[in-house]
Design an enzyme around this catalytic site. Structure first.
Site, PDB file in Angstrom:
ATOM      1  N   ASP A   1       0.833  -1.191   0.000  1.00  0.00           N
ATOM      2  CA  ASP A   1       0.000   0.000   0.000  1.00  0.00           C
ATOM      3  C   ASP A   1       0.877   1.253   0.000  1.00  0.00           C
ATOM      4  O   ASP A   1       1.862   1.333   0.734  1.00  0.00           O
ATOM      5  CB  ASP A   1      -0.891  -0.021   1.247  1.00  0.00           C
ATOM      6  CG  ASP A   1      -1.782   1.196   1.359  1.00  0.00           C
ATOM      7  OD1 ASP A   1      -2.665   1.355   0.497  1.00  0.00           O
ATOM      8  OD2 ASP A   1      -1.587   1.979   2.303  1.00  0.00           O
TER       9      ASP A   1
ATOM     10  N   GLU B   1       1.653  -0.451  -5.023  1.00  0.00           N
ATOM     11  CA  GLU B   1       0.736   0.630  -5.342  1.00  0.00           C
ATOM     12  C   GLU B   1       1.639   1.847  -5.536  1.00  0.00           C
ATOM     13  O   GLU B   1       2.122   2.428  -4.549  1.00  0.00           O
ATOM     14  CB  GLU B   1      -0.258   0.876  -4.209  1.00  0.00           C
ATOM     15  CG  GLU B   1      -1.256   1.971  -4.544  1.00  0.00           C
ATOM     16  CD  GLU B   1      -2.199   2.312  -3.398  1.00  0.00           C
ATOM     17  OE1 GLU B   1      -3.352   2.681  -3.679  1.00  0.00           O
ATOM     18  OE2 GLU B   1      -1.782   2.210  -2.223  1.00  0.00           O
TER      19      GLU B   1
END
Length: 711
Positions: free
Chosen positions: A348, A384
């Protein structure tokens, strides 16, 4: 209580069969107490007797798995100098492998008094004891019978990823017993696995399962942190997803889930949040890292050490140049691979991990450590590739070992199918693997994880049903969530009974799924999109742990048909290597143009080759691509040449039907209809060069040329 010196490594609580070694890092501590907590919250405090390299440690004989514990750190409380030690706060072990309970919304968890106007930098400290209000670390037993468990090891080009939420996927499944719905055991249930296998996916990517904390402001509003991007325990599976208990049972249940998925030949990828922790900004609670050694774990503002430097939007960012932070992350990653048997990670806000100092640097210490690690470097690593800081959008900028969520793919494909002008050339690049983003650094099409939807944003059904977000249920006045969604409601906002609009929405969903699953790269489906899942226009369901975000398994005829279509497209991809190449086509990176090797060719609907004016015609929304199954350059694992069928794919994003003329016989003498997203009855008649094919408005037609016909 008897305590021996023990060892400084490994960190955490390590059970050896007769007792437990405890070790915790703190450079700023003056004294560290190990606190053993009984069932009635009676606490036994034992000073750790040794410190080596700022690791405080001790061995306690006779302690068994299931024992709850924490630490109290005696040291400076001076926020202006970056120090926030407070022995009144019972701290979690950063290396805890199981955690019991949840943090209450109590002033006892905070080192300041609510309402203090100078809470950021004051040396006035709140000495309320947090025991009884906070979470507790748990000693675990490392033994588990893995039997003959082996990772599936699907190569990237064969991979189809299914992003899923442990609870959301299983909470309403009618074939799963009530007592285990929403848990790791439910993911391992035969009904869940049967759906995944029937769909054809090869990897399930689980949204955060590291132990996370409920946000106090959400709980106060009757909501919760549903997504889980609020980690506090990097080695502990989240206890809220365990059916069997919180005293280590969550570890066993997680391992059993992985074992069951592996037996079904499905890989397990974890969405991990190493960029920040749940302690928030200077007004957040003291749960672990802040009280252990605040300035070693967090990035602080250089000229104002009482405040946190935040590129994540959560209040803090971990200090990625700290060797102890890097060690924690690497130890966590290795633990999940070696002890929990997971097969990869999706990181993330990975750009924050690349911020060794201020700027994003793909050669930062974190990536160096990943590159040389013999364990972590061998599993799937997905970034990401952005964060909220300056220069944080890094699609295409990660090192060769990594794959990336391709945000450019999502945006371009959405623009094309909603009819935005000028998207044709970039659409062609995205469909063919985004060589313009990845080839320059020696990467392959598999560097691109293609997706149209994910947990964050509209579901696929909502993408074709809403022009605007409808997040009223979140209680934030509609300011939360993305406002520019590149969506199109097909003529009505939200639910409608208009049969023409409903038919168009169903077709658009098929268009998106067919485009995604036939593109070069690694496709990722968001859970429930294959079933027509809707969140009623809410594009930020992070706080909605209810029927709004859970998958509804009660399917109507249209949803059953969408599932069958998705299964058929995944099967088409898996059976035909031309849709999952390991190398880029030999055409232009600008728009996947003509290829000297003959592996790809692009045509206008007239059957003529695309030229530059055609690519840059802002009104053009239709194109045909030839994919040559006889010109796949890479060999298979045995070194043999890969030969497959060839395909013509006709895209028509116009509002009217378009007649396509098939190219000359050098591209194929026989064409068999395979897919028509307009859901027309596909003709059984073989088509020949020069024949004309009508492609309905906003639809895709796929034709197959069997290799036997042209050998």
């Amino acid at each position: 209580m008897e305590i021996w010196p023990g060892q400084a490594y490994p960190l955490g609580a390590t059970y050896d069969g007769t007792g437990v070694n405890f070790a915790v890092f703190s450079e700023v501590a003056e004294r560290v107490e190990l606190c053993l907590v009984d069932d009635d919250l009676t606490e036994t405090r034992v000073p750790l007797p040794e410190v080596d390299g700022f690791v405080w440690h001790g061995y306690v004989p006779y302690v068994q798995p299931g024992q709850r514990y924490g630490f109290r750190v005696h040291g400076p409380y001076d926020p202006a100098r970056g120090h926030r030690c407070n022995p009144a706060k019972l701290l979690l072990d950063p290396y805890a492998k199981a955690i019991e309970g949840q943090a209450e919304n109590s002033q006892a968890l905070y080192s300041y008094t609510f309402g203090d106007s100078d809470a950021a930098s004051t040396t006035r400290v709140n000495t309320e004891d947090s025991l009884g209000h906070t979470m507790l670390s748990v000693v675990t037993n490392p033994f588990f019978d893995w039997s003959n468990d082996r990772p599936p090891r699907h190569e990237y080009h064969d991979t189809v990823i299914y992003e899923a939420h442990v609870k959301g996927l299983t909470q309403q499944h009618p074939e799963i017993p009530d007592g285990i719905r929403g848990t790791y055991a439910a993911i391992a249930h035969p009904a869940t696995i049967a759906h995944l296998k029937g769909l054809g996916i090869t990897a399930i990517e689980l949204m955060p399962v590291h132990q996370f904390v409920q946000d106090a402001h959400l709980v106060d509003r009757g909501l919760s942190n549903y997504w889980g991007y609020n980690t506090i325990g990097f080695l502990a599976p989240h206890n809220g997803y365990a059916a069997g208990g919180e005293r280590g049972q969550q570890v066993l249940e997680f391992k059993a889930m992985v074992k069951a998925l592996h037996e079904a030949d499905i890989e397990v990828i974890l969405d991990v949040v190493y960029n920040h922790t749940a302690e928030g900004n200077h007004l957040g609670p003291t749960l672990a890292f802040r009280g252990l050694d605040n300035s070693s774990y967090y990035r602080l503002v250089s000229d104002d050490l009482a405040h946190y430097y935040d590129t994540t939007g959560t209040g803090n960012s971990l200090l990625m140049r700290s060797p102890h932070v890097l060690q924690l992350i690497m130890d966590s990653l290795r633990y999940w691979v070696t002890e929990m048997h997971v097969d990869g990670f999706r990181f993330d806000l990975a750009a924050t991990l690349a911020r060794q100092f201020h700027e994003v640097d793909k050669l930062s210490a974190f990536f160096d450590l990943i590159q040389q690690d013999p364990v972590v470097s061998q599993v799937k690593l997905i970034a990401e590739p952005w964060d909220l800081g300056e220069g944080g959008y890094q699609v295409g900028g990660f090192p060769p070992l990594w794959t990336e969520w391709n945000g450019r793919y999502r945006d371009t494909v959405r623009d094309y199918w909603r009819g935005a002008g000028g998207a044709l050339a970039e659409f062609a690049s995205r469909f063919t693997g985004s060589s313009d983003l990845y080839e320059h650094s020696g990467r392959k099409p598999i560097a691109s994880v293609n997706f149209v939807t994910c947990h964050d944003g509209f579901t696929l059904r909502d993408l074709v049903s809403y022009n605007e977000k409808h997040n009223e249920a979140n209680g934030e006045g509609g300011i939360d969530g993305e406002s520019h969604n590149r969506s199109w409601n097909c003529g009505a906002e939200g639910p409608t009974s208009d049969p023409a609009i409903l038919a168009l929405r169903a077709r658009q969903q098929r268009n998106f799924l067919a485009t995604l699953l036939l593109s070069q790269g690694v496709p990722m489906i968001s859970h429930g999109d294959e079933l027509g899942r809707s969140q009623l226009g809410n594009n930020n369901g992070y706080c909605q742990d209810n029927e709004l975000t859970w998958v509804d398994w009660d399917l109507d005829e249209g949803e059953e048909a969408l599932l069958a279509f998705t299964q058929s497209i995944i099967r088409l991809r898996q059976e035909n290597p031309v849709f999952r190449r390991r190398r880029f086509f030999a055409g232009s990176a600008d728009h996947g143009g003509e290829s000297e090797l003959g592996d790809i060719a692009w045509f206008m609907p007239s059957g003529e080759h695309m030229d530059e004016p055609a690519w840059h015609n802002s009104l053009a929304k239709s194109v045909m691509v030839f994919l040559n199954g006889l010109a796949i350059p890479e060999p298979d694992r045995r070194g043999e040449r890969i030969v497959g069928d060839s395909f013509l794919v006709m895209f028509n994003a116009h509002s009217e039907s378009i007649t396509f003329t098939l190219p000359g016989e050098e591209y194929g003498r026989v064409w068999i209809p395979e897919v028509d997203t307009a859901a027309r009855e596909i003709s059984a008649e073989d088509l020949e060069p020069g024949w004309q094919v009508e492609v309905d408005a906003r639809s895709i037609v796929v034709l197959r040329n069997p290799r036997e016909s042209d050998l």
